[in-house]
Design a protein around this motif. Structure first.
Motif, PDB file in Angstrom:
ATOM      1  N   PRO A 152       0.843  -1.197   0.000  1.00 16.46           N
ATOM      2  CA  PRO A 152       0.000   0.000   0.000  1.00 16.46           C
ATOM      3  C   PRO A 152       0.880   1.249   0.000  1.00 16.46           C
ATOM      4  CG  PRO A 152      -0.735  -1.557   1.682  1.00 16.46           C
ATOM      5  CD  PRO A 152       0.598  -2.039   1.183  1.00 16.46           C
ATOM      6  N   PRO A 153       0.403   2.328  -0.574  1.00 14.06           N
ATOM      7  CA  PRO A 153       1.198   3.561  -0.593  1.00 14.06           C
ATOM      8  C   PRO A 153       1.634   3.979   0.806  1.00 14.06           C
ATOM      9  CG  PRO A 153      -0.749   3.775  -2.001  1.00 14.06           C
ATOM     10  CD  PRO A 153      -0.903   2.488  -1.254  1.00 14.06           C
ATOM     11  N   TYR A 303       2.790  -5.929   6.267  1.00  8.37           N
ATOM     12  CA  TYR A 303       2.470  -4.531   5.975  1.00  8.37           C
ATOM     13  C   TYR A 303       1.137  -4.143   6.605  1.00  8.37           C
ATOM     14  CZ  TYR A 303      -0.333  -6.560   2.150  1.00  8.37           C
ATOM     15  OH  TYR A 303      -1.232  -7.296   1.406  1.00  8.37           O
ATOM     16  N   PRO A 304       1.008  -2.884   7.044  1.00  3.40           N
ATOM     17  CA  PRO A 304      -0.228  -2.425   7.688  1.00  3.40           C
ATOM     18  C   PRO A 304      -1.357  -2.256   6.686  1.00  3.40           C
ATOM     19  CG  PRO A 304       1.308  -0.613   7.453  1.00  3.40           C
ATOM     20  CD  PRO A 304       2.038  -1.845   7.013  1.00  3.40           C
ATOM     21  N   VAL A 305      -2.590  -2.548   7.136  1.00  5.25           N
ATOM     22  CA  VAL A 305      -3.784  -2.340   6.307  1.00  5.25           C
ATOM     23  C   VAL A 305      -4.828  -1.494   7.025  1.00  5.25           C
ATOM     24  CG1 VAL A 305      -3.454  -4.444   4.960  1.00  5.25           C
ATOM     25  CG2 VAL A 305      -4.830  -4.535   7.065  1.00  5.25           C
ATOM     26  N   PRO A 311      -9.029   2.008   7.200  1.00  7.40           N
ATOM     27  CA  PRO A 311      -8.196   1.317   6.217  1.00  7.40           C
ATOM     28  C   PRO A 311      -7.192   2.284   5.599  1.00  7.40           C
ATOM     29  CG  PRO A 311     -10.515   0.793   5.894  1.00  7.40           C
ATOM     30  CD  PRO A 311     -10.466   1.933   6.870  1.00  7.40           C
ATOM     31  N   LEU A 312      -6.010   1.816   5.298  1.00  7.51           N
ATOM     32  CA  LEU A 312      -5.024   2.659   4.633  1.00  7.51           C
ATOM     33  C   LEU A 312      -5.519   3.035   3.244  1.00  7.51           C
ATOM     34  CD1 LEU A 312      -3.223   1.587   6.967  1.00  7.51           C
ATOM     35  CD2 LEU A 312      -1.338   1.561   5.316  1.00  7.51           C
ATOM     36  N   PRO A 313      -5.197   4.218   2.771  1.00  7.62           N
ATOM     37  CA  PRO A 313      -5.581   4.596   1.409  1.00  7.62           C
ATOM     38  C   PRO A 313      -4.890   3.695   0.386  1.00  7.62           C
ATOM     39  CG  PRO A 313      -4.864   6.508   2.698  1.00  7.62           C
ATOM     40  CD  PRO A 313      -4.491   5.295   3.489  1.00  7.62           C
ATOM     41  N   GLY A 314      -5.576   3.430  -0.682  1.00  7.08           N
ATOM     42  CA  GLY A 314      -4.961   2.708  -1.793  1.00  7.08           C
ATOM     43  C   GLY A 314      -4.890   1.213  -1.652  1.00  7.08           C
ATOM     44  N   THR A 351      -9.934  -9.695  -0.690  1.00  4.93           N
ATOM     45  CA  THR A 351      -8.979  -8.703  -1.168  1.00  4.93           C
ATOM     46  C   THR A 351      -8.297  -8.078   0.060  1.00  4.93           C
ATOM     47  OG1 THR A 351     -10.537  -6.861  -1.086  1.00  4.93           O
ATOM     48  CG2 THR A 351     -10.476  -8.173  -3.134  1.00  4.93           C
ATOM     49  N   VAL A 352      -7.231  -7.342  -0.170  1.00  5.34           N
ATOM     50  CA  VAL A 352      -6.557  -6.672   0.941  1.00  5.34           C
ATOM     51  C   VAL A 352      -7.508  -5.672   1.605  1.00  5.34           C
ATOM     52  CG1 VAL A 352      -4.634  -5.178   1.574  1.00  5.34           C
ATOM     53  CG2 VAL A 352      -4.279  -7.009  -0.082  1.00  5.34           C
TER      54      VAL A 352
END
Length: 412
Positions: A152-153, A303-305, A311-314, A351-352
């Motif tokens: 993720p970005p 990785y963080p979600v 939720p993280l962007p992207g 999905t993530v």
């Protein structure tokens, strides 16, 4: 310019929560367990629970296995499951039994194949940092050298989930801080027990690495994992702080306690060529947190979600897979460890972005994605049993050997 000048002149992270599940993407999480499963809400040990539930998703219903951990209970702790070496793999169930864990899940993404580099063996080593029992095992490879789905970005290979000596779980990032000291100055240390070193750097390999070849550390670039292996390499072996051997190529085999093997590529190799037999050398390394001064007892990569309940962007909304994740709740005092089932009827997965939503619905404030697909495994010991049992169906039909995982330990 003298030989000495030339060396340095080249540069530098409940059962009650599960009982109150909300709505996910307009549909409820359904806690229907298949025949033969441990009953929903089963307490495996003090502070440790297990539950199964269905998760409606874009590509069909996914089936989740969830461990809940209450770190407020002083009898409960987390630590790293690993096979005794960084560059080695073993099934989660075997590692859990060997360590005496009551339960565990698989961990970080890893160097699983080397089809782009004929003749170079895959090391099995993980992408991100790893700490066990407060001891630093390894640091992170460059972002471009990682295995796994696109990040993720704003995230990177240094991201970790860990538990500090304060017994609180958190998401963080851990960067390598290290140096190589000689009588005439210091060189920066670019890696620690990593399957890939930054271009132009020097990396250290210790007895924690294992027996795998160190050649892979000099292959690829910081932005292209598939790029060719470097032709400009050098290796220096330091034992009890003295140089004892020199080589033009990285070697293989176990590294004795008290010994550090320095591997250089490009500029790093040129710097190492100035070392000589008997020279005094001290190698220092540590992992530095980006968010806390609390030391970590345990940490591993992924990785963080989800951060702060958002939720993280992207996050990817397209590719579905069998996945593993860990969630943090109640200020790091409670955890939710999730592994999807890989049986054919559930293989549509998540999905993530759906993983982030699911972890939030389960009560997580922060969540962290771990390796998935054939690696996804959750093993747990039933009350009174002497060994763990794999609770999900691995998508490959059997447990895949993996390099590390999260172990849950209890004290009677």
């Amino acid at each position: 310019m003298t030989r000495r000048q030339g060396r340095f002149g080249a540069g530098k992270n409940v059962l009650a929560l599960l009982a109150a599940l909300g709505t996910l993407a307009g549909a409820a999480l359904v806690g229907a367990a298949p025949a033969g499963a441990v009953p929903d809400g089963k307490a495996l040990a003090p502070g440790v629970g297990y539950r199964e539930l269905d998760v409606p998703a874009a590509h069909g219903v996914a089936h989740a296995h969830v461990l809940t951990v209450d770190l407020r209970d002083p009898r409960v702790r987390l630590d790293l499951l690993y096979p005794g070496a960084v560059a080695a793999r073993a099934p989660v169930s075997g590692m859990a039994d060997a360590a005496g864990a009551v339960a565990g899940i698989n961990g970080d993404f890893f160097n699983i194949t080397e089809t782009q580099h004929p003749g170079v063996e895959a090391t099995g080593a993980t992408v991100g940092p790893a700490i066990t029992g407060g001891h630093v095992l390894k640091a992170a490879v460059p972002n471009g050298q990682r295995f796994g789905p696109a990040l993720p970005p704003g995230t990177g290979t240094e991201d970790v989930f860990g538990v500090g000596v304060d017994r609180r779980a958190r998401l963080d990032a851990l960067a390598l801080d290290g140096s190589i000291r000689t009588p005439v100055g210091r060189l920066p240390l670019g890696g620690l027990n990593q399957y890939a070193l930054p271009e132009g750097s020097i990396g250290a390999f210790t007895s924690d690495w294992g027996s795998a070849s160190r050649v892979r550390a000099t292959c690829g670039t910081d932005t292209d994992r598939a790029a060719a292996c470097s032709t400009d390499t050098y290796e220096v072996t330091v034992r009890h702080r003295r140089v004892v051997s020199l080589s033009d190529t990285p070697g293989r085999g176990p590294i004795a306690a008290g010994t550090t093997v320095l591997v250089g590529r490009e500029a790093g190799a040129r710097q190492l060529r100035t070392f000589f037999q008997g020279e005094p050398v001290t190698v220092r390394h540590r992992l530095v947190s980006s968010s806390t001064r609390i030391a970590y007892r345990f940490a591993l990569g992924g990785y963080p979600v989800l951060r702060g309940g958002l939720p993280l962007p992207g996050l990817d909304t397209t590719a579905s897979a069998v996945r593993t994740a860990v969630g943090v709740a109640d200020g790091g005092r409670r955890l939710l460890l999730l592994a999807l089932d890989g049986a054919p009827q559930y293989r549509g997965g998540l999905t993530v972005a759906e993983v982030a939503d699911t972890m939030r619905e389960l009560g997580s404030d922060d969540a962290f994605s771990l390796d998935g697909g054939g690696s996804t495994t959750l093993a747990a010991r039933a009350p009174g049993a002497s060994t763990v049992t794999v609770r999900n169906h691995p998508s490959g039909g059997a447990e895949r050997p993996v390099p590390n995982g999260i172990g849950i330990f209890t004290t009677p």
